[in-house]
Design a protein around this motif. Structure first.
Motif, short mmCIF file in Angstrom:
data_model
loop_
_atom_site.label_atom_id
_atom_site.label_comp_id
_atom_site.label_asym_id
_atom_site.label_seq_id
_atom_site.Cartn_x
_atom_site.Cartn_y
_atom_site.Cartn_z
N VAL A 133 -9.57 -5.15 6.34
CA VAL A 133 -8.92 -5.78 5.53
C VAL A 133 -7.07 -4.76 5.64
O VAL A 133 -7.71 -3.79 5.74
CB VAL A 133 -8.98 -5.07 4.34
N ASP A 134 -6.15 -5.41 6.33
CA ASP A 134 -4.78 -4.06 6.48
C ASP A 134 -4.16 -3.87 5.66
O ASP A 134 -2.88 -3.96 5.70
CB ASP A 134 -4.21 -4.71 8.24
N LEU A 135 -3.97 -4.89 4.02
CA LEU A 135 -2.66 -5.04 3.55
C LEU A 135 -2.68 -3.63 2.98
O LEU A 135 -1.37 -3.77 2.04
CB LEU A 135 -3.25 -6.80 2.15
N LEU A 136 -3.56 -2.60 2.81
CA LEU A 136 -3.26 -1.46 1.93
C LEU A 136 -2.76 -0.07 3.15
O LEU A 136 -2.62 0.67 2.25
CB LEU A 136 -4.45 -1.01 1.41
N LEU A 137 -2.70 -1.06 4.02
CA LEU A 137 -2.34 0.28 5.17
C LEU A 137 -0.58 0.66 5.03
O LEU A 137 -0.21 1.77 4.34
CB LEU A 137 -2.01 -0.15 6.86
N PRO A 138 0.03 -0.55 4.59
CA PRO A 138 1.43 0.20 4.28
C PRO A 138 1.74 1.14 2.60
O PRO A 138 2.91 1.98 2.00
CB PRO A 138 2.97 -0.80 4.17
N TRP A 139 0.86 0.88 2.09
CA TRP A 139 0.55 1.99 0.69
C TRP A 139 0.15 3.05 1.06
O TRP A 139 -0.02 3.97 -0.14
CB TRP A 139 -0.10 0.70 -0.17
N ALA A 140 -0.05 3.45 2.37
CA ALA A 140 -1.04 5.07 2.13
C ALA A 140 0.49 6.20 1.58
O ALA A 140 0.48 6.62 0.97
CB ALA A 140 -0.94 5.27 3.56
N GLY A 141 0.98 5.71 2.07
CA GLY A 141 2.05 6.55 1.83
C GLY A 141 2.41 7.04 0.26
O GLY A 141 2.52 7.94 -0.54
N PRO A 142 3.08 5.87 -0.72
CA PRO A 142 2.78 6.24 -2.04
C PRO A 142 1.59 6.25 -2.91
O PRO A 142 1.62 7.19 -3.87
CB PRO A 142 2.79 4.10 -2.31
N LEU A 143 0.29 6.05 -2.70
CA LEU A 143 -0.89 6.20 -2.96
C LEU A 143 -0.94 8.21 -2.97
O LEU A 143 -1.03 8.43 -3.48
CB LEU A 143 -2.36 5.89 -2.41
N ALA A 144 -0.51 8.28 -1.40
CA ALA A 144 -0.58 9.55 -1.49
C ALA A 144 0.48 10.83 -2.16
O ALA A 144 0.52 11.90 -3.15
CB ALA A 144 0.05 10.09 0.08
N VAL A 145 1.84 9.81 -2.17
CA VAL A 145 2.31 10.56 -3.29
C VAL A 145 2.27 10.46 -4.29
O VAL A 145 2.66 11.45 -5.45
CB VAL A 145 3.65 9.87 -3.04
N LEU A 146 2.00 8.98 -5.02
CA LEU A 146 0.98 9.37 -6.67
C LEU A 146 0.15 10.61 -6.12
O LEU A 146 0.26 10.90 -7.64
CB LEU A 146 0.38 8.08 -6.62
N GLY A 147 -0.45 10.57 -5.55
CA GLY A 147 -1.95 11.75 -5.73
C GLY A 147 -1.35 13.49 -5.95
O GLY A 147 -1.92 14.01 -6.44
N ALA A 148 -0.17 13.10 -5.10
CA ALA A 148 0.68 14.93 -5.06
C ALA A 148 0.98 15.31 -6.00
O ALA A 148 1.54 16.34 -7.18
CB ALA A 148 1.11 14.94 -3.78
N ALA A 149 1.55 13.88 -6.85
CA ALA A 149 2.28 13.84 -8.41
C ALA A 149 0.86 14.87 -9.44
O ALA A 149 1.53 14.92 -10.52
CB ALA A 149 2.78 13.05 -8.90
#
Length: 610
Positions: free
Chosen positions: A330-346
């Motif tokens: 499943v590769d659908l989430l790969l482009p979401w690595a950046g948004p997920l990291a930003v949300l985690g940093a917040a």
């Protein structure tokens, strides 16, 4: 006349000196077990895991067993860094005033480290290796047992080195390791649906790639030495002995340095400007006071141990949540690595004010200091996190070129705008001070779960219009997604900044007083046995524990499993319904579970202090 006292020579004195740390450790362990049952409970859980490992050794795969043994030793080395395992141990600094050399001190400290629940449970767990080798005869058992003891020594010495060099997360290395470990643990836990099929295959029989890789992993050598050719077995055990000897020599040098110099290592001072600082110097359009705060915060992000830990956690967590589904193709989430990291940093930045202590008096006594403080913190966060989010997002787009990444790219500015400002407001709203801001440790993490949820909700709220337009909007509106994301990010930025300005301007002295506290309120003690009086006096705590425990049932098995994986039948309510009713009931169950969890979190935050 007897001359017995004169017969005590140097060997007896050295032996007595070696025994001192062991006696100290035994005394501390005995007293801690008498006062706190937590280690005993954790030891019982470890024994259950060790029993399962031995049971698997009776019928499981050889290479998987070696991999599990290696994971156990690695966890023994890393887990104390996260769980505060260095608090109850004897350290080399404790022996500075003792007339003892480096080698006897190191031997005594290792002997003291071996006294405890963790080393005993690890020895039981590694007994799985000779149990597996029992099918090959007595000689194989003896050879594998010797290798298991060497692995145990490797874990013992490695844990001692890690706790002394990077323990307490007091330096950047310890902070990064702690953040990577926690991010990995939570990332794997959040992607169990993708990891579990691979784990089930591994437990049945290790794939060929794992078998080839295990030839270079020391935890697989004891069994291979017992089952392979004699020459190969001798070479593997000799190499394992050499690794243990090198680790022991490194620990002896470390102990000797502490006894002589007083510190395990001396960090080098550097005057080179960081890339973040260079970018800050180019912010000529920003007022000078705000630039000063931005530079201070940017340097703090690069040097402060807990902030480095937060960044490492966010990067690893976001990358794993997006990348681990590749195990299930499943590769659908790969482009979401950046948004997920930003949300985690917040989320992890929602308690930064608690790290500053009484330093907050500076902006409060400077004209316009409150405004510069808020905007400087938010701008520094953007300078640090934006490159991380962009790089992870671009990497995901490159690795998954067939996936439509427009929604992820459009969501990123909205999350950045909210993540830069909302956590500043939350950290001013709920100040959680550390015991000593000058020497913070991983145990001093001031971020609480309610602050994390509020900061996360701010990012999700900012991204909601983008997601709604992408899911329910007409296809013709797709080109508008980047513009909507930018507008949402700007609105979230100004909204969070306005709230933070208002909070710091109106309640500045109150925030300063809260940040200057040096003692935390005592934790609510939960009895391990049924205590009616305690539950009567702590009704909110009891309800919170019940809701936080039961709330996951509607979310995961009753909601996520039938909707995401199509699992039905049995006790899953939605599985007995058709089409629209199935979807409605599944989402309804998720809503009920989320409401229960939020109510439990609110009640837990309002539990009475002891």
């Amino acid at each position: 006349m007897s001359a017995a006292p004169a017969t005590a020579g140097p060997p007896a004195g050295a032996l007595s000196a070696v025994a001192v740390p062991a006696r100290m450790r035994a005394t501390m362990l005995r007293r801690s077990l008498r006062e706190h049952p937590g280690p005993a409970v954790a030891g019982l859980g470890g024994l259950l895991a060790a029993a399962w490992l031995i049971w698997y050794a009776l019928r499981g795969d050889q290479h998987t067993l070696g991999l599990l043994a290696g994971a156990w030793v690695l966890g023994w080395i890393v887990l104390p860094l996260l769980l505060g395992g260095g608090r109850g141990r004897v350290r080399p600094a404790h022996l500075r005033l003792e007339p003892i050399g480096g080698v006897p001190a190191a031997i005594g400290l290792l002997a003291a480290s071996a006294i405890g629940i963790g080393p005993a449970v690890s020895l039981v767990a590694l007994a799985a290796l000779p149990v597996h080798a029992a099918r090959h005869g007595t000689v194989a058992v003896l050879v594998t047992a010797s290798g298991a003891v060497l692995l145990w020594l490797l874990g013992l010495i490695g844990s001692a080195i890690a706790l002394e060099v990077v323990g307490h997360a007091g330096g950047p290395v310890g902070a990064l390791l702690t953040g990577i470990f926690t991010g990995t643990a939570m990332g794997v836990a959040g992607s169990l649906w993708a990891v579990f099929p691979w784990v089930s295959v591994l437990l049945t029989a290790a794939p060929e790639g794992v078998v080839r890789a295990m030839a270079y992993v020391p935890s697989g050598w004891p069994i291979t030495a017992a089952t392979g050719p004699t020459g190969q077995g001798v070479r593997m055990l000799a190499t394992l002995v050499g690794i243990v000897a090198l680790c022991a020599a490194a620990y002896i040098m470390l102990v000797r340095r502490v006894l002589i110099a007083g510190v395990p290592f001396r960090p080098r001072a550097t005057t080179a400007a960081s890339p973040v600082g260079a970018r800050r110097e180019r912010l000529g359009w920003v007022p000078a006071a705000t630039r000063a705060v931005t530079g201070r915060e940017a340097r703090a992000w690069m040097r402060h141990p807990l902030r480095l830990q937060y960044l490492a956690f966010a990067v690893v967590y976001g990358a794993l949540l997006a990348g681990l589904p590749l195990l299930s193709d499943v590769d659908l989430l790969l482009p979401w690595a950046g948004p997920l990291a930003v949300l985690g940093a917040a989320a992890m930045s929602a308690g930064l004010v608690g790290l500053d202590g009484t330093a907050l008096w500076l902006p409060l006594t400077t004209p316009g200091g409150e405004r510069a403080e808020v905007r400087g913190r938010a701008l520094a966060w953007l300078l640090v996190v934006t490159p991380i989010g962009v790089l992870l997002t671009v990497a995901g787009v490159i690795l998954a070129p067939r996936v439509d990444a427009l929604t992820a790219l459009s969501t990123l500015p909205a999350l950045l705008g909210a993540g830069a400002s909302v956590p500043v407001w939350v950290s001013l709203l709920r100040v959680r001070p550390v015991a000593d801001p000058r020497h913070p440790t991983s145990a001093d993490n001031p971020t609480d779960i309610v602050s994390v949820l509020v900061a996360t909700a701010g990012g999700l709220l900012a991204a909601a219009p983008v997601l709604a337009l992408a899911v329910w909007g007409p296809p013709e509106a797709a080109p508008l997604l980047p513009l909507v994301g930018l507008l949402c990010g700007a609105a979230a930025w100004w909204g969070g900044v306005w709230l933070a300005d208002d909070r710091l301007g109106r309640r500045g002295p109150e925030v300063l007083a809260a940040a200057g506290q040096r003692s935390r309120p005592p934790e609510t003690v939960i009895p391990l046995t049924w205590n009616v009086q305690w539950y009567r006096e702590n009704t909110a705590t009891a309800w919170a524990l019940g809701l936080l425990t039961v709330g996951w049932i509607p979310v995961i098995p009753q909601g996520v499993m039938p909707l995401a994986f199509g699992i039905d039948g049995g006790w899953i309510v939605a599985g007995h319904l058709d089409a629209g009713a199935r979807t409605a009931v599944g989402w309804g169950m998720i809503g009920v579970g989320v409401a229960m969890l939020l109510a439990g979190l609110v009640l837990w935050d309002r539990r009475p202090a002891r």
